[in-house]
Design an enzyme around this catalytic site. Structure first.
Site, PDB file in Angstrom:
ATOM      1  N   GLU A   1       0.831  -1.208   0.000  1.00  0.00           N
ATOM      2  CA  GLU A   1       0.000   0.000   0.000  1.00  0.00           C
ATOM      3  C   GLU A   1       0.867   1.261   0.000  1.00  0.00           C
ATOM      4  O   GLU A   1       0.611   2.214  -0.730  1.00  0.00           O
ATOM      5  CB  GLU A   1      -0.934   0.015   1.213  1.00  0.00           C
ATOM      6  CG  GLU A   1      -1.819   1.257   1.244  1.00  0.00           C
ATOM      7  CD  GLU A   1      -2.401   1.561   2.613  1.00  0.00           C
ATOM      8  OE1 GLU A   1      -2.367   2.740   3.037  1.00  0.00           O
ATOM      9  OE2 GLU A   1      -2.893   0.616   3.273  1.00  0.00           O
TER      10      GLU A   1
ATOM     11  N   THR B   1      -3.038   3.086   5.830  1.00  0.00           N
ATOM     12  CA  THR B   1      -4.373   2.910   6.413  1.00  0.00           C
ATOM     13  C   THR B   1      -4.372   1.977   7.629  1.00  0.00           C
ATOM     14  O   THR B   1      -5.265   2.038   8.451  1.00  0.00           O
ATOM     15  CB  THR B   1      -5.370   2.347   5.376  1.00  0.00           C
ATOM     16  OG1 THR B   1      -4.853   1.118   4.860  1.00  0.00           O
ATOM     17  CG2 THR B   1      -5.607   3.326   4.243  1.00  0.00           C
TER      18      THR B   1
END
Length: 203
Positions: free
Chosen positions: A131, A166
Site C-alpha cells: 500500500e 491505512t
C-alpha cells in the site's frame, strides 16, 4: 474446562478486500467463455484458500504489468499501485480492472495534489508495504516514509503533507504528528488510518 474461542466482531476481511473479491468474481464471470487471461498483480489477499480458489477459476498472479501478454485483464488489488504501474499497463495494452480500496484511492489523490503544489509528502507507515509503495508512487520525488519519531526528527524539509498507511496505529500517528508540529512551521496532517483498522485493533 472447554476452551472457548471468540472471534472479534471485526475479524475477517475489511471493506476494501471484500470489494476486491467481489470485483474479481464479477470479472471472472464477465470473461467466462473467452480466452482472455485474467491476472492479479500480487496475491489479491493474503489468504491461501481464497487465492487457491481464484487460481482454480483461472486467475493467475503476476508481479508486474509487463508479465501479462498484451490484451489481458489485470486486476489491481485493494492495496493500490503506483502511477508507474498504470503507465506500464497502458504501454502493454492491458485491460485494467481497478479494485483499489476507495480509502487508498483518496490518499493517492491527496498526495498527488500535495506534490503538484510543491509540498513534501511524508507517509507514516512501513516502506515495504504494498500500500505504501503504491502511495509513494503518486507523491512526487521528495516523498519519505517514516515509522518512528526518530525518523520524523531527522526530516530535513518543511512544508509537509503527512498521511498514514491505512493500517498504521493511532499511537504512532499521534507521536509523529506531535513531533512534526513541534519542529516544523508548515504541517498538514491528514489522518488517513482506516476506521476498520482502528476497530480491529480495539477488538
Amino acid at each position: 474446562g472447554k476452551m472457548e474461542i471468540r472471534i472479534a466482531d471485526h475479524a475477517g476481511f475489511c471493506f476494501g478486500v471484500n470489494e476486491a473479491l467481489r470485483i474479481t468474481n464479477e470479472t471472472i464471470a464477465r470473461y467466462e467463455g473467452t480466452d482472455i487471461p485474467i491476472y492479479t498483480c500480487g496475491p489479491l489477499i493474503h489468504n491461501r484458500v481464497v487465492t487457491g480458489e481464484l487460481e482454480k477459476k483461472g486467475v493467475r498472479i503476476i508481479t508486474r504489468p509487463k508479465d501479462a501478454q498484451s490484451g489481458s485483464v489485470v486486476i489491481v488489488r485493494s492495496h493500490g499501485e503506483p502511477e508507474s504501474f498504470y503507465l506500464e499497463a497502458e504501454e502493454n495494452d492491458l485491460v485494467i480492472v481497478d479494485a483499489t480500496c476507495p480509502f487508498v484511492k483518496k490518499i493517492h489523490a491527496i498526495v498527488r495534489e500535495a506534490a503538484e503544489q510543491g509540498r513534501n509528502v511524508v507517509v507514516a507507515g512501513d516502506a515495504d508495504h504494498p500500500e505504501v509503495i503504491g502511495t509513494t508512487g503518486w507523491a512526487g520525488k521528495n516523498c519519505r516514509v517514516i515509522d518512528s519519531v526518530e525518523m520524523a526528527e531527522k526530516l530535513d524539509f518543511d512544508h509537509i503533507t503527512l498521511v498514514a498507511q491505512t493500517t498504521s496505529t493511532a499511537e504512532l500517528w499521534e507521536a509523529i504528528v506531535k513531533s512534526l508540529e513541534k519542529n516544523k512551521k508548515d504541517l498538514t496532517a491528514l489522518h488517513t488510518i482506516c476506521s476498520a483498522t482502528t476497530e480491529r485493533q480495539k477488538s
